[in-house]
Design an enzyme around this catalytic site. Structure first.
Site, mmCIF file in Angstrom:
data_model
loop_
_atom_site.group_PDB
_atom_site.id
_atom_site.type_symbol
_atom_site.label_atom_id
_atom_site.label_comp_id
_atom_site.label_asym_id
_atom_site.label_seq_id
_atom_site.Cartn_x
_atom_site.Cartn_y
_atom_site.Cartn_z
ATOM 1 N N ASP A 147 0.886 -1.157 0.117
ATOM 2 C CA ASP A 147 0.059 -0.033 0.099
ATOM 3 C C ASP A 147 0.916 1.245 0.026
ATOM 4 O O ASP A 147 1.888 1.380 0.764
ATOM 5 C CB ASP A 147 -1.060 -0.161 1.205
ATOM 6 C CG ASP A 147 -1.901 -1.074 1.472
ATOM 7 O OD1 ASP A 147 -2.291 -1.634 0.146
ATOM 8 O OD2 ASP A 147 -2.577 -1.262 2.396
ATOM 9 N N GLU A 149 0.182 4.324 1.047
ATOM 10 C CA GLU A 149 0.209 4.939 2.300
ATOM 11 C C GLU A 149 1.296 4.460 3.375
ATOM 12 O O GLU A 149 1.345 5.065 4.445
ATOM 13 C CB GLU A 149 -1.383 5.225 2.719
ATOM 14 C CG GLU A 149 -2.133 3.757 3.018
ATOM 15 C CD GLU A 149 -2.938 3.664 1.898
ATOM 16 O OE1 GLU A 149 -3.917 2.897 2.090
ATOM 17 O OE2 GLU A 149 -2.248 3.847 0.562
ATOM 18 N N LYS A 223 10.114 -24.885 1.882
ATOM 19 C CA LYS A 223 10.107 -24.259 0.544
ATOM 20 C C LYS A 223 9.889 -22.652 0.738
ATOM 21 O O LYS A 223 10.638 -22.140 0.149
ATOM 22 C CB LYS A 223 8.798 -24.770 -0.269
ATOM 23 C CG LYS A 223 8.809 -23.893 -1.507
ATOM 24 C CD LYS A 223 7.484 -24.549 -2.245
ATOM 25 C CE LYS A 223 7.201 -23.836 -3.556
ATOM 26 N NZ LYS A 223 5.945 -24.478 -4.306
ATOM 27 N N CYS A 380 -24.404 3.401 27.202
ATOM 28 C CA CYS A 380 -24.328 4.672 26.538
ATOM 29 C C CYS A 380 -25.426 5.203 25.800
ATOM 30 O O CYS A 380 -26.266 5.488 26.789
ATOM 31 C CB CYS A 380 -23.011 4.758 25.568
ATOM 32 S SG CYS A 380 -22.392 6.428 24.990
ATOM 33 N N HIS A 506 -18.624 3.348 29.089
ATOM 34 C CA HIS A 506 -18.504 1.777 28.296
ATOM 35 C C HIS A 506 -17.657 1.032 29.031
ATOM 36 O O HIS A 506 -16.360 0.840 28.997
ATOM 37 C CB HIS A 506 -17.526 2.245 27.008
ATOM 38 C CG HIS A 506 -18.496 2.862 25.961
ATOM 39 N ND1 HIS A 506 -19.386 2.432 25.000
ATOM 40 C CD2 HIS A 506 -18.665 4.315 25.636
ATOM 41 C CE1 HIS A 506 -19.727 3.063 24.227
ATOM 42 N NE2 HIS A 506 -19.774 4.327 24.575
ATOM 43 N N GLU A 508 -17.113 -2.083 28.816
ATOM 44 C CA GLU A 508 -16.411 -3.051 27.771
ATOM 45 C C GLU A 508 -14.992 -2.882 27.471
ATOM 46 O O GLU A 508 -14.151 -3.774 27.532
ATOM 47 C CB GLU A 508 -17.249 -3.373 26.471
ATOM 48 C CG GLU A 508 -17.312 -2.139 25.416
ATOM 49 C CD GLU A 508 -18.255 -1.247 25.854
ATOM 50 O OE1 GLU A 508 -18.442 -0.513 24.774
ATOM 51 O OE2 GLU A 508 -18.725 -1.072 26.761
#
Length: 545
Positions: A147, A149, A223, A380, A506, A508
């Protein structure tokens, strides 16, 4: 000991699991008694993923200090004890912004600002800043080799081996070895080309992690070793496993951690993987099970709820039960109604999100949970929708709604925070990071946490409207958690319910497989109990018949 650096890159295709691989390497190094730091370099030009759609980027993970970061940082925190901060994730946008600010300030006066050395030096500085006081700094380079970037990041990490010496820098490349069913063969050519791309940049990988759905035969490893100029013992099978928490042990069985410490010339103790073994056993061999509905509008891309799904798994680990997730499209509920959608679930969870789309479906699911005594957890926006539902259905507050969805709402029981009213920009301007929360005595939240004061991570602009506080408390809504400094409501619950709780934060983001978050542990426990009660009721009916 001088800090050693491990750089993890990926090739062929995206979504091979670089984040999980890097996190698992961190777990193995910690199991050997080493201190690690974790960092993710993202090639996109956005300053951070905070303004990106979940369909573009998946979940936005939030750190204690308020950084909106890549979801891979969630893996890092779940697998290691590394203290992640704003320095743990940076993007092309942040790098260029910093360099341009320095140029405007006159730091490069007289010089032409270029990708090399100015951009690459800035990248190296950011990496070094995050590697203090640790034995090993693990750095994941986002994107795929080839890529355009990603090139400045790859050039910067190439220079690290020259700057610090070969004994202090290790390159690990994650690649794909696909199985072609029509030919009945594993194919190494994609790996060969990926390593070729990396070597053209000037990076010779020391270890290859080969993603495949089966064990690599010895001759195939030989290989790959020959054509990629990598020692045969350093060609590691990164096969599919039943649970992601099995990855550290799978890598250990392949000898990955032994190869890493040998390459970096580090002496360590033998790894202690007993904790991971216990977790995997709990996940693969639970004694019970429960099904939880996750109601949202991003269910078409479950990566949007990555930390949430893992936190529910952690809750299952704590309760020795398998957690099956049923993703429910909230827009579909709006169109077709609840019907029989929740007949086969033991609990309902409404996660965070933004925007009005699907909100009435979430409200309908919350009403179902409240009226049918189904364990409910709102996070939330899920907490805010629970407040709206309670205001409408129980308090009979006409046209109760959130001012996020309707600025001129007749009764905005959820409204924008005072500090957010003058905010114009979108990026990095929400209430972000860890904030204290004081829990009220004799409430579900207080019993779950077992302490009065906690701190949780936030990401929102809208809050409970205190103008409706007394009215809603009078109707039976318990405001069990508040942010003392500004008297903001953080947790709501209903006492006359098996388990009904909504939180503005949050939880989590702070859950770990070895330390499940108490709210998820309690919620999954309540769902498992509901399943057991239903099964007992069914057995009782059969016996009576």
């Amino acid at each position: 000991m001088k800090t050693k650096f491990i750089f993890v890159t990926g090739g062929v295709v995206s979504s091979l699991g670089k984040g999980l691989a890097a996190a698992s390497i961190g777990a193995l190094m910690e199991a050997r008694g080493l201190r690690v730091s974790m960092q993710k370099l993202d090639p996109y030009i956005n300053v951070d993923p905070g303004t990106m759609s979940p369909f573009q980027h998946g979940e936005v993970f939030v750190t204690d200090d308020g950084a909106e970061t890549d979801l891979d940082l969630g893996h890092y925190e779940r697998y290691t004890t590394a203290n992640l901060t704003k320095k743990s994730n940076f993007t092309t946008g942040q790098i260029y912004d910093s360099v341009i600010r320095k140029e405007r300030r006159g730091d490069y006066l007289g010089g032409t600002v270029q990708v090399i050395p100015h951009i690459t030096n800035e990248i190296k500085e950011k990496i070094l800043e995050n590697s203090k006081d640790v034995d090993i700094a693990i750095v994941e380079v986002g994107g795929t080799v080839g890529d355009i970037e990603s090139l400045p990041f790859l050039e910067a990490i190439r220079q690290f081996r020259i700057d610090l010496g070969p004994e202090n820098v290790l390159y690990i490349h994650l690649t794909l070895v696909p199985y072609i069913s029509t030919a009945g063969e594993l194919k190494t050519k994609p790996t060969q080309h990926s390593v070729k791309e990396l070597r053209q940049i000037g990076i010779q990988p020391d270890i290859l992690l080969c993603r495949c759905d089966r064990e690599l035969p010895r001759d195939m490893k030989a290989k790959i070793s020959l054509f990629c100029n990598v020692q045969e013992e350093a060609v590691i099978t990164a096969r599919d496993v039943e649970t992601i928490y099995e990855v550290p042990m799978a890598f250990h069985e392949q000898g990955l951690d032994e190869r890493i410490v040998a390459f970096l010339n580090i002496w360590t103790k033998d790894p202690d993987l007993s904790g991971w073994q216990r977790i995997v056993k709990r996940v693969k061999e639970p004694t019970g099970s429960t099904t939880i509905a996750v109601v949202g509008k991003y269910v078409g891309l479950t990566e949007s709820y990555k930390s949430l799904a893992e936190a529910l798994t952690h809750g299952g680990i704590a309760n020795d039960c398998r957690v099956e997730l049923k993703y429910v499209d909230s827009e579909s509920l709006e169109r077709h109604g609840v019907g029989t959608t929740f007949d086969d679930v033991d609990g309902i969870l409404v996660p965070g999100g933004f925007g009005e789309r699907g909100s009435e479906g979430k409200i309908a699911s919350i009403r179902y949970a409240r009226e049918n005594k189904v364990p409910f957890f709102g996070i939330c926006l899920g907490m805010q929708m629970a407040v709206v539902e309670f205001a409408r259905s129980v308090c009979n507050i006409e046209e109760a709604y959130s001012s996020e969805f309707k600025e001129d709402a007749k009764n905005p029981v959820i409204h924008i925070m005072e500090k957010q009213k003058k905010v114009k920009g979108k990026g990095g301007t929400m209430r972000l990071g860890a904030c204290p929360c004081s829990l009220q005595d004799k409430t579900l939240a207080r019993r779950i946490y077992g302490q009065k004061d906690v701190a949780e991570r936030h990401r929102h602009r809208y809050e409970f409207n205190n103008a409706y506080r007394k009215e809603m408390e009078k109707c039976g809504l318990s405001l069990s958690g508040v942010y003392p400094k500004e008297d903001l409501v953080e947790i709501v619950e209903i006492a006359d319910h098996p388990w009904f709780l909504g939180c503005q934060f949050h939880p989590e983001f702070k859950s770990r497989p070895m330390a499940p978050h108490p709210l998820f542990e309690s919620f999954v426990g309540a769902c498992a109990k509901a399943r057991q009660e239903q099964e007992n009721l069914g057995e009782s009916k059969e016996n009576n018949e």
